[in-house]
Design a protein around this motif. Structure first.
Motif, PDB file in Angstrom:
ATOM      1  N   GLU A 112       4.522 -58.248  19.591  1.00  0.00           N
ATOM      2  CA  GLU A 112       3.863 -57.717  18.401  1.00  0.00           C
ATOM      3  C   GLU A 112       3.117 -56.433  18.722  1.00  0.00           C
ATOM      4  O   GLU A 112       3.071 -55.504  17.911  1.00  0.00           O
ATOM      5  N   PHE A 113       2.539 -56.383  19.904  1.00  0.00           N
ATOM      6  CA  PHE A 113       1.819 -55.182  20.326  1.00  0.00           C
ATOM      7  C   PHE A 113       2.775 -54.000  20.409  1.00  0.00           C
ATOM      8  O   PHE A 113       2.474 -52.910  19.925  1.00  0.00           O
ATOM      9  N   TRP A 114       3.926 -54.181  21.043  1.00  0.00           N
ATOM     10  CA  TRP A 114       4.895 -53.093  21.192  1.00  0.00           C
ATOM     11  C   TRP A 114       5.526 -52.704  19.855  1.00  0.00           C
ATOM     12  O   TRP A 114       5.844 -51.543  19.626  1.00  0.00           O
ATOM     13  N   MET A 174       4.084 -53.055  16.823  1.00  0.00           N
ATOM     14  CA  MET A 174       3.023 -52.468  15.997  1.00  0.00           C
ATOM     15  C   MET A 174       3.326 -52.547  14.508  1.00  0.00           C
ATOM     16  O   MET A 174       3.260 -51.534  13.793  1.00  0.00           O
ATOM     17  N   GLY A 189       6.218 -49.270  15.687  1.00  0.00           N
ATOM     18  CA  GLY A 189       6.151 -49.044  17.131  1.00  0.00           C
ATOM     19  C   GLY A 189       6.929 -47.825  17.591  1.00  0.00           C
ATOM     20  O   GLY A 189       6.460 -47.069  18.447  1.00  0.00           O
ATOM     21  N   VAL A 231       4.838 -44.786  16.738  1.00  0.00           N
ATOM     22  CA  VAL A 231       3.599 -44.732  17.507  1.00  0.00           C
ATOM     23  C   VAL A 231       3.888 -44.366  18.954  1.00  0.00           C
ATOM     24  O   VAL A 231       3.270 -43.454  19.510  1.00  0.00           O
ATOM     25  N   TRP A 232       4.835 -45.068  19.584  1.00  0.00           N
ATOM     26  CA  TRP A 232       5.089 -44.833  21.003  1.00  0.00           C
ATOM     27  C   TRP A 232       5.759 -43.486  21.247  1.00  0.00           C
ATOM     28  O   TRP A 232       5.498 -42.829  22.255  1.00  0.00           O
TER      29      TRP A 232
END
Length: 52
Positions: free
Chosen positions: A3-5, A7, A11, A14-15
């Protein structure tokens, strides 16, 4: 952790933004050094040419 990756589905945006920012920061750090070295070589060439 996934979930963190991910986002919340954003994701990739963001990344990739973090990656682009990191590349720009690295270039802003290294480019002045490259420019200094190039200028030093140019001055050394001009000085050597004047000495001959």
């Amino acid at each position: 952790m996934a979930e963190f990756w991910d986002m919340g589905g954003y994701g990739a945006y963001v990344w990739s933004s973090y990656g682009i920012a990191l590349v720009i920061l690295l270039l802003n750090t290294v480019e002045p050094y490259w420019r200094l070295r190039r200028t030093e070589r140019r001055i050394a060439r001009e000085t050597a040419r004047e000495d001959t």
